[in-house]
Write an enzyme that holds these catalytic residues in place. Structure first.
Site, PDB file in Angstrom:
ATOM      1  N   LYS A 138       0.829  -1.205   0.000  1.00  0.00           N
ATOM      2  CA  LYS A 138       0.000   0.000   0.000  1.00  0.00           C
ATOM      3  C   LYS A 138       0.862   1.253   0.000  1.00  0.00           C
ATOM      4  CE  LYS A 138      -4.260  -2.012   1.488  1.00  0.00           C
ATOM      5  NZ  LYS A 138      -4.749  -2.806   2.609  1.00  0.00           N
ATOM      6  N   LYS A 149     -10.310  -4.529  -9.143  1.00  0.00           N
ATOM      7  CA  LYS A 149     -10.637  -3.101  -9.234  1.00  0.00           C
ATOM      8  C   LYS A 149      -9.436  -2.294  -9.700  1.00  0.00           C
ATOM      9  CE  LYS A 149     -11.845  -2.404  -5.014  1.00  0.00           C
ATOM     10  NZ  LYS A 149     -11.926  -3.795  -4.537  1.00  0.00           N
ATOM     11  N   LYS A 180      -5.807 -10.955 -13.917  1.00  0.00           N
ATOM     12  CA  LYS A 180      -6.698 -11.235 -12.788  1.00  0.00           C
ATOM     13  C   LYS A 180      -7.743 -10.118 -12.695  1.00  0.00           C
ATOM     14  CE  LYS A 180      -6.936 -11.257  -7.842  1.00  0.00           C
ATOM     15  NZ  LYS A 180      -6.555 -10.675  -6.624  1.00  0.00           N
TER      16      LYS A 180
HETATM   17  P1  ADP Z   1      -9.890  -6.248  -5.816  1.00  0.00           P
HETATM   18  O1  ADP Z   1      -8.698  -7.025  -6.338  1.00  0.00           O
HETATM   19  O2  ADP Z   1     -10.881  -5.981  -6.886  1.00  0.00           O
HETATM   20  O3  ADP Z   1      -9.485  -5.008  -5.053  1.00  0.00           O
HETATM   21  P2  ADP Z   1     -10.418  -7.294  -3.221  1.00  0.00           P
HETATM   22  O4  ADP Z   1      -8.964  -7.366  -2.907  1.00  0.00           O
HETATM   23  O5  ADP Z   1     -11.248  -6.253  -2.559  1.00  0.00           O
HETATM   24  O6  ADP Z   1     -10.599  -7.216  -4.805  1.00  0.00           O
HETATM   25  O7  ADP Z   1     -11.008  -8.747  -2.946  1.00  0.00           O
HETATM   26  C1  ADP Z   1     -12.017  -9.061  -2.057  1.00  0.00           C
HETATM   27  C2  ADP Z   1     -12.175 -10.571  -2.039  1.00  0.00           C
HETATM   28  O8  ADP Z   1     -12.468 -11.067  -3.350  1.00  0.00           O
HETATM   29  C3  ADP Z   1     -10.909 -11.307  -1.597  1.00  0.00           C
HETATM   30  O9  ADP Z   1     -11.313 -12.401  -0.778  1.00  0.00           O
HETATM   31  C4  ADP Z   1     -10.283 -11.819  -2.876  1.00  0.00           C
HETATM   32  O10 ADP Z   1      -9.581 -13.019  -2.647  1.00  0.00           O
HETATM   33  C5  ADP Z   1     -11.495 -12.032  -3.760  1.00  0.00           C
HETATM   34  N1  ADP Z   1     -11.129 -11.762  -5.164  1.00  0.00           N
HETATM   35  C6  ADP Z   1     -10.894 -10.551  -5.712  1.00  0.00           C
HETATM   36  N2  ADP Z   1     -10.594 -10.645  -7.021  1.00  0.00           N
HETATM   37  C7  ADP Z   1     -10.626 -11.969  -7.307  1.00  0.00           C
HETATM   38  C8  ADP Z   1     -10.413 -12.724  -8.516  1.00  0.00           C
HETATM   39  N3  ADP Z   1     -10.107 -12.136  -9.671  1.00  0.00           N
HETATM   40  N4  ADP Z   1     -10.541 -14.061  -8.448  1.00  0.00           N
HETATM   41  C9  ADP Z   1     -10.865 -14.677  -7.287  1.00  0.00           C
HETATM   42  N5  ADP Z   1     -11.081 -14.026  -6.134  1.00  0.00           N
HETATM   43  C10 ADP Z   1     -10.970 -12.677  -6.126  1.00  0.00           C
END
Ligand code: ADP
Ligand code: TRP
Length: 325
Positions: free
Chosen positions: A114, A197, A194
């Protein structure tokens, strides 16, 4: 008396849920609520370490609550609450911080990542894993399902639990077991990376049909002519379709790729149909929830009351052990 296995996890309210979040976090959580006593919460205190916009925080918490319920969280089975509705967690976080070496926190990847992204290194961000440990230990959680990115935070939690028990006596807190979802379940985004966001390549779960279908048309494909066979290795369309369609429909789409004669536009349309149908029951449930404005508040209030009851027991035990009472 032996109580049921307690499964706890937290989700950050960080904006519109996407298909990656659904398959990576919500769907597994919904499945797990059958297997024990689930405690699921919205990590609003944690969200404040990176987001300082009160209106957005309120809105995101509400949206996440609605979406999680729409995706199948059953408030009769699971205790569903906002993290901040149980402020006792801060006291446990403080107690844990007094046995937490600075070095344990300074090596955490998520903190370092971060900072590398340019987020100001505030104390909340640094102490994030201690609050997370408190979230887990406050409810005597047995199992904690999380994504791979949270693995290190679970290790910190276990380290802190062991330290607290070393200093103040075995059984002061219960040692939780992490359940780490491995990479096999990574959902691919519109550009083939992957879905995340941070990459702006997400497919939201909920929203209006037209713009969502348009979003799917943005999937990046190669320039194979219509009549030729299409590559199936690393195909974003096939990878996403597999999540939404029956095996038979998947085999048909696969065969149509291999045969040639069908264009990507047609494949994307089939993908959009499958996606739209897959989330239809969740969309219907979401509409029902929205039609009953008091429902979400009522669920969260009920969950908070139940969570506080449990928190009071554990915190009482810890306060006694450390000499606060
Ligand atoms: P982002 O990558 O969009 O910021 P987050 O880190 O907020 O997503 O993820 C929240 C939850 O969703 C976590 O438990 C994460 O493991 C799951 N997650 C996020 N993106 C994926 C993905 N592409 N495939 C599988 N699980 C995901
Ligand atoms: N840090 C977790 C995440 O970003 C959310 C979280 C907060 C959590 N407290 C927790 C997860 C306790 C599991 C247990 O995904």
């Amino acid at each position: 008396m032996l109580r049921a296995m307690r499964i706890l996890t937290g989700l950050q309210p960080s904006g519109k849920l996407h298909v990656g979040n659904y398959f990576g976090a919500m769907e597994p959580a919904v499945r797990l609520q059958e297997q024990g006593e689930a405690f699921y919460f919205i990590a609003d205190y944690h969200a404040m370490t990176t987001m300082q916009d009160p209106a957005a925080l309120r809105e995101n918490v509400r949206e996440l609550a609605i979406d999680f319920l729409a995706c199948g969280l059953d408030p009769k089975r699971a205790v569903f609450f906002r993290q901040s509705a149980v402020p006792e967690v801060n006291e446990l976080a403080w107690i844990l911080s007094t046995v937490c070496p600075m070095s344990l926190l300074s090596k955490c990847h998520s903190y370092k990542d971060k900072i590398a992204q340019g987020i100001a290194p505030n104390h909340g961000l640094f102490a994030y894993p201690v609050l997370m440990a408190a979230d887990i230990l406050l409810y005597d959680s047995n199992q904690v399902p999380v994504g791979k990115d949270q693995k290190q935070h679970l290790e910190v939690t276990r380290d802190l639990a062991v330290k607290l028990n070393d200093v103040y006596g075995e059984g002061t807190v219960i040692l939780p077991e992490p359940i780490i979802r491995e990479d096999t379940a990574v959902v691919i985004g519109l550009d083939g990376r992957k879905m995340s966001k941070s990459y702006h390549n997400t497919l939201p779960i909920f929203g209006d049909e037209k713009p969502l279908r348009k979003t799917l048309m943005r999937i990046v494909t190669d320039s194979t002519p219509v009549e030729e066979p299409k590559p199936v290795e690393n195909s974003t369309i096939l990878a996403l379709f597999k999540l939404f369609a029956s095996d038979a429909d998947y085999q048909t789409l696969l065969a149509d790729h291999q045969r040639g004669g069908t264009g990507y536009g047609d494949f994307k349309k089939r993908l959009a149909d499958a996606y739209w149908d897959f989330f239809a029951p969740m969309r219907a449930r979401r509409a029902e929830i929205l039609a009953d404005p008091g429902y979400v508040d009522q669920v969260l209030a009920g969950g908070a009351a139940r969570a506080r009851e449990e928190a009071a027991k554990v915190l009482g035990r810890v306060r006694r052990a450390v000499g606060l009472i």
